[in-house]
Write an enzyme that holds these catalytic residues in place. Structure first.
Site, short mmCIF file in Angstrom:
data_model
loop_
_atom_site.label_atom_id
_atom_site.label_comp_id
_atom_site.label_asym_id
_atom_site.label_seq_id
_atom_site.Cartn_x
_atom_site.Cartn_y
_atom_site.Cartn_z
N GLU A 173 -10.26 -2.38 13.53
CA GLU A 173 -10.70 -3.01 12.46
C GLU A 173 -9.33 -4.04 12.13
O GLU A 173 -8.28 -3.62 11.93
CB GLU A 173 -11.16 -2.48 11.35
CG GLU A 173 -11.58 -3.08 10.04
CD GLU A 173 -10.57 -2.94 9.01
OE1 GLU A 173 -9.97 -1.84 8.62
OE2 GLU A 173 -10.18 -3.83 8.32
N ARG B 191 -1.37 2.29 12.75
CA ARG B 191 -1.83 0.82 12.57
C ARG B 191 -1.62 0.64 10.99
O ARG B 191 -2.18 -0.22 10.38
CB ARG B 191 -3.10 0.84 12.96
CG ARG B 191 -4.26 1.70 12.48
CD ARG B 191 -5.26 1.54 13.36
NE ARG B 191 -6.50 2.15 12.46
CZ ARG B 191 -7.54 1.48 12.14
NH1 ARG B 191 -7.56 0.13 12.63
NH2 ARG B 191 -8.69 1.74 11.41
N HIS B 192 -0.94 1.69 10.36
CA HIS B 192 -0.86 1.35 8.91
C HIS B 192 0.58 1.21 8.37
O HIS B 192 1.59 1.89 8.87
CB HIS B 192 -1.18 2.81 7.95
CG HIS B 192 -2.69 2.85 8.11
ND1 HIS B 192 -3.46 3.36 8.96
CD2 HIS B 192 -3.72 2.53 6.98
CE1 HIS B 192 -4.65 3.56 8.91
NE2 HIS B 192 -4.74 2.79 7.68
N ARG C 209 0.92 -1.06 -0.07
CA ARG C 209 -0.03 -0.08 -0.08
C ARG C 209 0.91 1.18 -0.03
O ARG C 209 1.68 1.51 0.78
CB ARG C 209 -0.86 0.05 1.16
CG ARG C 209 -1.84 -1.24 1.35
CD ARG C 209 -3.03 -1.20 0.57
NE ARG C 209 -3.64 -2.38 0.49
CZ ARG C 209 -4.76 -2.82 1.37
NH1 ARG C 209 -5.11 -2.09 2.35
NH2 ARG C 209 -5.17 -3.86 1.28
N SER D 231 -11.54 -7.22 6.85
CA SER D 231 -12.67 -6.78 5.93
C SER D 231 -12.86 -8.01 4.95
O SER D 231 -12.21 -8.85 4.51
CB SER D 231 -12.54 -5.50 4.96
OG SER D 231 -12.38 -4.49 5.85
N ARG E 84 -1.60 -6.74 12.22
CA ARG E 84 -2.66 -6.25 13.06
C ARG E 84 -3.20 -7.22 14.23
O ARG E 84 -3.48 -6.82 15.33
CB ARG E 84 -3.89 -5.74 12.20
CG ARG E 84 -3.45 -4.49 11.74
CD ARG E 84 -5.01 -3.77 11.48
NE ARG E 84 -4.50 -2.38 10.64
CZ ARG E 84 -5.57 -1.63 10.08
NH1 ARG E 84 -6.70 -2.35 10.03
NH2 ARG E 84 -5.11 -0.79 9.55
N GLU F 87 -0.10 4.36 0.43
CA GLU F 87 -0.61 5.31 1.17
C GLU F 87 0.18 6.34 2.03
O GLU F 87 0.92 5.51 2.61
CB GLU F 87 -1.91 4.91 1.93
CG GLU F 87 -3.00 4.27 1.25
CD GLU F 87 -3.98 3.20 1.90
OE1 GLU F 87 -4.97 4.08 2.34
OE2 GLU F 87 -3.66 2.28 1.90
#
Lengths: 551, 551
Positions: free
Chosen positions: B474, B331-332, B323, B477, B525, B325
């Site tokens: 979370e 948490r990323h 990712r 998903s 996570r 991002e």
């Protein structure tokens, strides 16, 4: 394509994908591309026409039929998790004589549809490689002519639900795996396949021998070539051989993990995005990482060694490995699954070879013991002899190998690497002399190994390294590594590597480093060679090579 | 950071790594960079000076000592697989009173070296988290003063071999895990650590509580911050907590595989190099693939669905997920390990939620049952309460969740997504009401889910999707996917995706597609939240975030 070593060897192989010969970049002419595009367009138009015809036939079929609730296309809305009935579907593989007379519900693909008359049709339903014949025969209050028409309107590979009664026919059924029939009461289509498939499953599943046999009988059957298979991989994967090949994959991986965990190894995940230029040597895929130059790891080599310096003692990793090499051979991929191991050594790199030997005997045993059916299925399409291997894995030194080749009239550079031809020849000689197709060749010349390889204590022309072969092809590279940071820097420089680009790696050895070694294996190669397949693209779900990055 | 869904949510989190606050790009000033460089240079000079002094002391020490063969630095040449003696090393963890009086050979790190006098010294040796005290006491024919001097010249974290006799001291040893001592007869250094380590293991292993306690007693202990830990990760990984954290990783992965395989799933590996732009949405890492634009898969989403269309029915994958991002939160990560699942659905997406519930209860159980010691060790440095979870996993609809929040005075958009704050709050409310910190929230608004998510049959504002939470955050998903190619195209277009770039994916559904669904989990996570750690960088071996791509 070994996972733990940068491979600087000439690309080779004799059974290339492309007929132009190995490692010559195939040319795709504009004309050929245009022709292919036109072919695809024609196929699409044909598909649309057939779809329209099918829809029309269907609309006609259900007119004024009191049984019309018992068949038809399920509207998409019904499939959006509307139902929650708790109905039970019986797996096709469980359909046996024991269920005679019982009503069952099955789901699978309409593999073959055959209309006998307007009153009778057969639909062969396939689920996970198992097939059963479903019979529609017109009878009052049960099966209407419109229902038969609906069934025959199904396109092959459509997904269907069939409700019916299990019957046992008088004779042996040769066209299906299951020896019962389903007398259909209800049949619904869950999702229609396009009417003209780009490849047919039975064509893709055919063995070369069957094609030859038919040819001798004057019949020309379709041969689906490797590229077409890969273009329509989703269909190709449905063949029995492919269903089995990828189950073998999983079995190899499972045994790899289980064996190593029970031997004190810990599974890890190292980063694939790394700064600088990885290990040097083999070409890497470069990218921009938030403004910093980065590349994809060409193996977990550097990081798995760093984890050893982090005191994990024995580790393994299963993950993707990226090679940007322009190798157009039957055994190279640009992305493959690496099985990597790294461990502390107490005294000698033979400790690593011990693990290799025991691990692979255990993997081969587990395939032979747990994958009977899969191996049988693969063999039907791609016949092969079971792999010959010894309980105690044979080890030869590189020099012994050279001598065996020499005695057989093959001269090779004693301080060079073996080319593919020499490896194959040596594989043959070893098989004749020792009766094994799996063996370890160790003490390779230092000059043909990566910079981090530990030289031999008694002769710096050689190294504490090894390759492992199956059926004359290399599947594993391994070695003792240099654990001393000064010596490591020195060797990197001697090999022309800019030490600055790997400083994080070299610094890891400055805080007390255990002597250690390890190896890397390509999962796709293990499965390919265990089954004597001729192309590594057959053992990768979605292969990546210099010409292919889709689907 | 869920693995199977493109995450378009605002980046968030309240316990960011960087003090500037979450998701604000931290500024590294030139001054700070210069200061850091000067600090590193100073450290290096100090290390060189100490190394020189140690070498000198060593040379002095061995002069004219008849016992000089019994200690010293092992020359590198001896470590190049010269020996092959078959000597046995006793693991430190096996050193117990049962071995009293026996001579043993151990290998490990000199964790602490203490000179009591010129005639006596202690060396604590650590191996895989177990420690033992080794005693050097001058005595004729056994231990010379030079040998004691050699031992005290060792730098901490050096790798050593110790040969000695097991003795049982009269009192309890508080500084080591093992309750015996080794009366040293021989001691050799395999590899020296630099004399001044950038971080000390005992500093890195200290709990926040111990630092606070010392502070109250007027003593200021070193606190190693997260960035320094990561800069010298090879040292940081040696702390007992880190040794345990990554063993938990492996346990989660093992249980994940075992559970799913026994439930009929097959492990697969899909390509990470893909043409075009992946799923759209979250930023991807782009690269040039032999002249074609390509990117790194932001999840195995597209290919795992294609494998379902290839008739594998139930599959899972463990592999890296990328990712790009710019998320600067606790948490990323830019690269993490995805645990992905995809399966055929017979009727309802609750079939997928069933698997999630059973799978995770089995993972949590296995951690609690098999990793007692590891959890205890982590808790010593990072105290946490055991995770509360039910045998039957709680499911709430998104609307029920909204109602609970509303009743607690928190207003949220009923068709929007929950932000981190709302998720935490809901986690609290659920814990109070249902007594669980692990639950599923399903039937999310369609607008906040990826294009391939199946809308609800009864209301297209909602979708057959779910998120799963641990301790209010979370981790998973999942959803039913759209299996119909026309509807899929339509939804992709509606979400602003160029359908041409994903045609290989969409075409996969044209050959008969089973209804299906699945989910994705981030391994880091799971471990972070199971242990209530405050930063995902603690559960990644070599974390990658927008500012970090080394070591």
């Amino acid at each position: 394509m070994s996972s733990s070593e940068a491979e600087n060897r000439p690309a080779d192989g004799t059974q290339g994908l492309h007929e132009e010969g190995d490692n010559e970049k195939p040319q795709i002419s504009k004309k050929a591309a245009k022709k292919e595009a036109a072919k695809q367009e024609k196929l699409r138009l044909r598909q649309e026409a057939s779809a329209a015809a099918a829809a029309e036939a269907l609309a006609e079929a259900s007119i004024e039929d009191p049984l019309s609730d018992n068949y038809g296309d399920v509207p998409l809305n019904e499939l959006q998790s509307k139902a929650h009935t708790g109905r039970k579907w019986t797996p096709v593989k469980y359909l046996t004589e024991a269920l005679k007379g019982e009503e069952v519900l099955i789901r699978g693909r309409a593999q073959a549809i055959r209309a006998v008359s307007k009153k009778m049709a057969f639909v062969v339903v396939r689920e996970r490689g198992y097939t059963v014949q479903c019979v529609l025969s017109v009878s009052p209050d049960k099966v209407s002519p419109q229902m038969v028409k609906f069934a025959t309107s199904l396109s092959r590979e459509s997904y269907v639900d069939v409700d019916g009664v299990v019957a046992v026919p008088g004779e042996t059924l040769t066209g299906t795996t299951q020896q019962v029939e389903i007398l259909v009461r209800k049949i619904y289509c869950i999702d229609r396949a396009v009417p003209s498939l780009p490849i047919n499953i039975e064509d893709a599943a055919r063995s070369e021998a069957d094609i030859e046999k038919a040819l001798q009988a004057g019949e020309k059957l379709v041969r689906v070539n490797q590229d077409t298979r890969l273009n329509f991989r989703v269909l190709d994967l449905r063949t029995p051989a492919n269903q089995s090949i990828f189950r073998l994959h999983d079995q190899v991986e499972t045994t790899f993990r289980q064996f190593l965990r029970s031997d004190g190894f810990v599974g890890i995940h190292t980063p694939k995005l790394i700064a600088g230029s990885s290990e040097g040597g083999a070409a890497v895929f470069r990218l921009d990482y938030k403004g910093q130059p980065a590349c994809l790891a060409q193996s977990p080599q550097l990081h798995k060694q760093m984890v050893i310096c982090g005191d994990f003692a024995r580790v393994f990793e299963i993950g993707p490995v990226f090679r940007a090499e322009d190798s157009y051979t039957h055994r190279h991929l640009c992305e493959f699954t690496g099985l990597d191991v790294e461990m502390e050594i107490k005294e000698h790199y033979s400790e690593v070879m011990d693990v290799v030997g025991r691990l692979f005997v255990s993997i081969f045993d587990s395939l032979n013991e747990n994958c009977h059916k899969e191996l049988e299925t693969i063999r039907k399409q791609y016949p092969f002899e079971p792999l010959k291997y010894l309980r105690e894995t044979l080890r030869l030194t590189f020099e012994e190998g050279i001598q065996m080749l020499k005695a057989a009239g093959v001269e090779v550079d004693p301080l060079g690497d073996l080319n593919t031809e020499a490896e194959r020849k040596l594989g043959q000689l070893v098989l004749e002399k020792y009766g094994t197709e799996f063996y370890i060749l160790h003490r390779y010349p230092l000059g043909v190994r990566p910079f981090y390889t530990m030289p031999c204590y008694d002769d710096p022309s050689y190294s504490n390294s090894f390759d492992v072969f199956i059926r004359g092809e290399e599947i594993i590279s391994g070695a003792q590594r240099i654990h001393n940071s000064d010596f490591l820097s020195q060797r990197a420089e001697a090999c022309g590597i800019d030490v600055k680009t790997i400083s994080a790696y070299i610094d890891s050895f400055r805080y007390g480093a255990p002597p250690h070694g390890g190896f890397g294996v390509g999962l796709e190669r293990v499965v390919m060679l265990f089954c004597a397949l001729n192309n590594i693209r057959k053992t990768s779900l979605f292969p990546r090579d210099p010409l292919r990055i889709t689907p």
